[in-house]
Structures are given as C-alpha cells and as structure tokens.
Write a protein that holds these residues in place. Sequence first.
Motif: not given
Length: 326
Positions: A189-194, A196-201, A219-221
């Motif tokens: 639901n939007g760019g921010a949560p995506m 965040t999930a992306f950066g978390g692997g 940040a190298g994520k």
Amino acid sequence: MPRSRRHLLALCAAGVLSTFAAASALAQESYPSRPIHIVVPYAAGGTTDQVARAIQPALQEYLKQPVVIDNKAGAGGMIGTDAVAKAAPDGYTLVFGNSGPNAILPLLRKTPYDPIKDLRPVSTAVITPMILAVSASNPAKNLKEFLAAAKQSGSSWNFGSVGVGSLSHLTGEYFNHLAGLKLTHVPYNGGAPMMTAFGGGQLQAAFVTGLDGATMLNAGKVRYLAVGSSARTSVVPGLPAIAEEVPGFRSIAWFGVLAPAGVPDAVVARLHDAVAYAVAKPEVQKLFTERDVEARSSTPAELEQLIRDEMTQWGQVIRRSNIKLD
C-alpha cells in the motif's frame, strides 16, 4: 459572391482574428494575478509530492505569485485529479499528474473524468526510466545473472509494487511476459511500505524510480541492475538497458503539470514556460540528478502523446495479465 461583400467578410474575419490575438496576449500579460493551486493527488511526502515541491519555489519566482501545493489523496490519485478536471478552466487550479491517474487508472476502472478530453497537458517536470532493483542479499550481481536465476527459481522469486495496477506492478508483469519469467507479484500500500519490505530482504526485486530507491540504495540495502529506457542513459549512469537482454522492453515514469480542459492557449503557454524555467534551475537539476531522475520539460503536445502511448502500452499488459482492481 460580389467583390464588395467578399471584401467586407475578409475585413470582419481579420477583425475577429486580431481581437482574438489581442485577447490572448492580454490573458498572458495579466495571468496570473492571484495564487495558483497545484493539486497533488497523493499524500504529502510521496514521490509525486516530492517532485512538485522541488519545483514550487522556482514556479513562484517565475510567475511572481504564490504557488500552493494542495494534497488531495485517495483512490489511486483519482479524487484529486477529478477535482482539477472539474475546476474552472482559468489556470489557477492545476494537477501534478503521473502515469497512474492520467493513463493507467482509467484503463482499470471507470473514472469520473476522461484523461484526454477533460485535462489539458502543460509540461512534464521529470521523465525517468524505471529501474530494476534487487535486494542486497540477492545473489545476482548483474542483469544476465538475474535473468538466469529468476528463470531457474520460477514463481518462488517475487517482485514488489506500490499497489495493484500501479506502474511498478504493470512494469513487473511486462517484464515477466517479455523475459519469460514467473516472478510472483507482491503488492504493498504505497512506496514507503514496499521499500521497507525491500530493504528488509522480503522481496527479490522491484521496479522503482530513483526517487523511491535513493535512501535504500545509499544505505546499501538494494542494488540497481538495469534501466527501463530503450537504451543506456546518463540519468542512471553505468547501468545497461533491460532491452539489451529483453528486446522491446521499455518502461519510464513521468511527473508533470496538467490543467482543466478549456484553459486558454496563452495561459497554457505561460505555465509551460514557468515549468521549463523551474526544471532548468541548477539547484533543481542537481537535486534530481542526485536521485537518478531527469528534470525535463516537454511541450503540451509531447505530454499528450506520451499519455496516449502509455494507454496503448499498458492497456495491452492489463488485458494480457487480466489485471483488475477490487
């Protein structure tokens, strides 16, 4: 027809044309005489909002009037866009649009506005390729490795998007089709949560703009692999074009200004010049270059053609992939 009558009609026509030209020049001279409101049809802080606010000071400088950003979020950009489509065609209420509400959304659901008939393009502010990004933990270090690994992994690999029917979603499905992949779509639901999930692997891949990915990239994520422009571009230097390995692939994002249909030509010209002035400012160019996007104005006709081309391209993807909104 008697010669005298033809002469009289010619004089009348010339008078009408000169009166129109004078009125047009007067409109351009007197406009604007009060604050201009630009509706961003998304929440504050999002990608579209960032682009609009980046050029806001320069627009005010050129137009010599306050330029107010109004966030009217909802229904994937439809609410704010419709408000502008129904606004008075005087150039004082504009919308900061993009592919979503101006090309894609009307293909997915009935909208209360026609994106071609009810809105008049002014200019793009940003045109940028979509970028294939992968999680930092993804073993693929380049596009060739990614394609090989993705084909072997089948549907166990995924790609994220900012929502069903978004440009990031359609780009992923388009990529699946042309590359012969089966990446599973995971909407957020939007760019921010995506991101965040992306950066978390939690995601193997996603198609992003440089505005979306800058923080996670720095940040190298996440890691960028390739660009969606039809050829390599200095906008995102050092990356190959996806089309080099997946012939025919092309996906770009744009952000720009549109007005209600019926806004006078002279006012559109004045607004176009203001956007062109704003995106040419060195500080604006620098800001966007640092985020791997290109500040670029277009003519109104170029923006209209871009919207028409997108409706054709993404309409095919929607039908082939049977994409529907609930």
